[in-house]
Enzyme design. Structure first.
Site, mmCIF file in Angstrom:
data_model
loop_
_atom_site.group_PDB
_atom_site.id
_atom_site.type_symbol
_atom_site.label_atom_id
_atom_site.label_comp_id
_atom_site.label_asym_id
_atom_site.label_seq_id
_atom_site.Cartn_x
_atom_site.Cartn_y
_atom_site.Cartn_z
ATOM 1 N N GLU B 47 0.852 -1.195 0.000
ATOM 2 C CA GLU B 47 0.000 0.000 0.000
ATOM 3 C C GLU B 47 0.892 1.251 0.000
ATOM 4 O O GLU B 47 1.967 1.238 0.603
ATOM 5 C CB GLU B 47 -0.834 -0.013 1.295
ATOM 6 C CG GLU B 47 -1.647 1.242 1.555
ATOM 7 C CD GLU B 47 -2.157 1.315 3.000
ATOM 8 O OE1 GLU B 47 -1.428 0.858 3.919
ATOM 9 O OE2 GLU B 47 -3.271 1.816 3.200
ATOM 10 N N ASN B 110 -6.989 6.421 -1.348
ATOM 11 C CA ASN B 110 -5.931 5.454 -1.095
ATOM 12 C C ASN B 110 -6.206 4.299 -2.058
ATOM 13 O O ASN B 110 -7.151 3.531 -1.869
ATOM 14 C CB ASN B 110 -5.991 5.004 0.375
ATOM 15 C CG ASN B 110 -4.802 4.151 0.753
ATOM 16 O OD1 ASN B 110 -4.140 3.572 -0.105
ATOM 17 N ND2 ASN B 110 -4.536 4.053 2.045
ATOM 18 N N LYS B 127 -9.593 2.294 -1.461
ATOM 19 C CA LYS B 127 -9.774 1.725 -0.118
ATOM 20 C C LYS B 127 -11.102 2.141 0.522
ATOM 21 O O LYS B 127 -11.401 3.341 0.639
ATOM 22 C CB LYS B 127 -8.600 2.166 0.766
ATOM 23 C CG LYS B 127 -8.531 1.510 2.141
ATOM 24 C CD LYS B 127 -7.193 1.904 2.800
ATOM 25 C CE LYS B 127 -6.967 1.321 4.151
ATOM 26 N NZ LYS B 127 -5.626 1.702 4.676
ATOM 27 N N GLU B 146 -5.936 8.827 7.872
ATOM 28 C CA GLU B 146 -6.516 8.398 6.595
ATOM 29 C C GLU B 146 -7.905 8.976 6.379
ATOM 30 O O GLU B 146 -8.295 9.252 5.244
ATOM 31 C CB GLU B 146 -6.547 6.864 6.519
ATOM 32 C CG GLU B 146 -5.152 6.277 6.412
ATOM 33 C CD GLU B 146 -5.166 4.820 6.010
ATOM 34 O OE1 GLU B 146 -5.746 4.500 4.961
ATOM 35 O OE2 GLU B 146 -4.588 3.996 6.748
ATOM 36 N N CYS B 174 -4.803 -2.923 2.975
ATOM 37 C CA CYS B 174 -4.498 -2.766 4.396
ATOM 38 C C CYS B 174 -5.664 -3.110 5.329
ATOM 39 O O CYS B 174 -6.028 -4.262 5.466
ATOM 40 C CB CYS B 174 -3.982 -1.343 4.648
ATOM 41 S SG CYS B 174 -3.248 -1.125 6.287
ATOM 42 N N ASN B 199 0.387 -0.877 5.427
ATOM 43 C CA ASN B 199 1.333 -0.164 6.300
ATOM 44 C C ASN B 199 0.713 -0.245 7.686
ATOM 45 O O ASN B 199 -0.301 0.425 7.953
ATOM 46 C CB ASN B 199 1.417 1.314 5.927
ATOM 47 C CG ASN B 199 2.189 1.603 4.659
ATOM 48 O OD1 ASN B 199 3.335 2.027 4.686
ATOM 49 N ND2 ASN B 199 1.543 1.397 3.511
#
Lengths: 316, 316
Positions: B47, B110, B127, B146, B174, B199
């Site tokens: 990612e 993302n 994401k 995020e 993720c 991550n």
């Protein structure tokens, strides 16, 4: 003060066809006494805890099948368990084959009940994910005829408030534990602990090449993921050992909301496994990583309820 | 002849703020060459694989934030990776921060892409399960912003047909891996392999008392359960190690449809992990225990899409 519940998983060794209900109930009673001596307030017995795992046999005579079913609960044979539990102030989960007359129709379910410490039945569950098959497979070393002998459960996945601390308890049965949908529905209803019993063969009759070591691994993986991904305690109790020569695996386990197995059986016999569960432990998980309100995105989950089977659907 | 795919997970060690895109792409290129030398046809990068994990910093200047984003893909900096992969006939998954103009609006996601062995981008994912928070938490040792820097993905969970054997590949990113809904939707679309990058900090900033050993355990538990419960291969690739002093865990893993980790990293540096995946292995699982058409019961799953957060709802 912290909310705690000392729970015992009461694993059963084999029950053979020749064993009477009375002898089985005497074993359950002994384990309930052991749980009480440890200070447990909740005892989790297995699935179909009163008989052998009869779906392994093909039977054409319904009267023969019905001998494995209970037409009332408590029954005269199980009443001593209910009475002892009430006298000790202990609640329990019990799995059995349920025969019932509803709207003029005879119905049969793979059922479990939650009984409160006051002896009253708090809630009933009827198994939704019936594994196995409905047809006779004479070439197979044993059958798995849950789809023949039971109807699919019609009560859904529910939770109940129990014990002095109003703990939110859910229940399911055996194969349900492999399906994340089972636990998510109860998680969305506020479950703090989900309990279940199971009868699981030591080998995978559908995949003779599958190494048997995967069986308990898959059992653990399913209940550990369910615990973590919902921030709940999971108690899973086996019927284990060789019933008339047919081998069921053990692996009775109490799983913390962290997904860790904190207590487990080490035999395939009658065995009580206990743990003093801190009900606050799941809260940090339910409030952070698995804060459903903050992070879930149901608009992207629709297929889960709109589609039953796989439809290969590449986007290119 | 059996359908096989040799896949490589290309784990990245830390990327510091001072590292240029060019230096990072050079590392990706090196790992792609290593994967090629092992005969891999598919490489899974992490990612946000082109920069440090920037959501750990509070930034008020949008121009500063946007330096971590890609306005085109391939870009001049990433083109060498695309060209090398195409020349080798290798497909890949790559995560990056996507900046896009859509309907006159600047949007940031993302994002990950699947690139085919012919060099063409096959599919894009944005994401869905953004973890963390949107507000500044000055008391926290680091941020997890995020929810500030990205919009929730709007493309859903999809699968694509790839490689000469028409393997059905899904992707996510993720935190998506912790949610069983992610994999179930792709499983229902016929996924045979799901790939993802991540991550993940070595400690849980939201639960300072949580033992750090649970972090990789939870990562493994989630991807192993997802693999087993859908009968799919899962490839999960870390960005790992200490980025400017902030520690991300490794744990890059290739998981078989049995739920077993069959290959994993053993460093927190750039490291290629490879496995020759037999695509038939998942079939027996998808045709027996997890034969969705036979066993799933969506009529009892409705709450999964009808309710986002928990509502405590005991039946008694």
């Amino acid at each position: 003060m912290s909310r705690r519940l000392k729970v015992s998983a009461a694993q059963l060794g084999p029950i053979h066809r020749a064993d009477s209900r009375k002898s089985v109930v005497a074993r359950l009673v002994e384990m309930l006494k052991e749980a009480d001596s440890r200070g447990s307030k909740f005892v989790v017995f297995p699935e179909l805890a009163l008989t052998t795992f009869f779906p392994r046999w093909w039977m054409e005579d319904q009267a023969e099948v019905d001998k494995y079913f209970e037409a009332q609960m408590p029954s005269p044979e199980t009443l001593p368990l209910f009475e002892l539990a009430r006298s000790k102030g202990i609640g329990f989960y019990l799995g059995y084959a349920e025969l019932t007359e509803e709207e003029g129709k005879t119905r049969r379910f793979n059922t479990s009940i939650l009984v409160g410490p006051d002896g009253r039945t708090v809630g009933k569950y009827r198994k939704v994910h019936l594994p196995g098959h409905a047809e006779h497979r004479p070439a197979s070393p044993y059958q798995h005829l849950e789809k023949k002998y039971f109807e699919v459960g019609d009560l859904g996945f529910n939770v109940w408030k129990m014990f002095k601390d109003d703990i939110i308890v859910g229940q399911c049965i055996c194969n349900d534990r492999r399906w994340p949908e089972t636990f998510r529905v109860m998680g969305l209803k506020g479950a703090e602990m989900v309990v279940l019993g199971y009868n699981t063969p030591t080998d995978n009759v559908y995949a003779p090449k599958e190494p048997p070591y995967l069986r308990v691994f898959h059992h653990n993986l399913s209940i550990q993921a369910a615990a973590y991904q919902n921030g709940i305690w999971v108690v899973a109790t086996a019927k284990a050992g060789k019933e008339d020569g047919f081998w069921l695996h053990g692996g009775t386990a109490i799983v913390a909301p962290t997904g860790e197995i904190v207590a487990k059986s080490n035999t395939e016999e009658d065995e009580v496994v206990s743990y003093d569960c801190d009900m606050e432990l799941g809260e940090y998980i339910r409030n952070t990583t698995f804060n459903f309100a903050k992070h879930r995105r149901p608009e992207h989950y629709k297929l889960i309820v709109e589609r039953t089977g796989v439809k290969v659907e590449p986007s290119n």
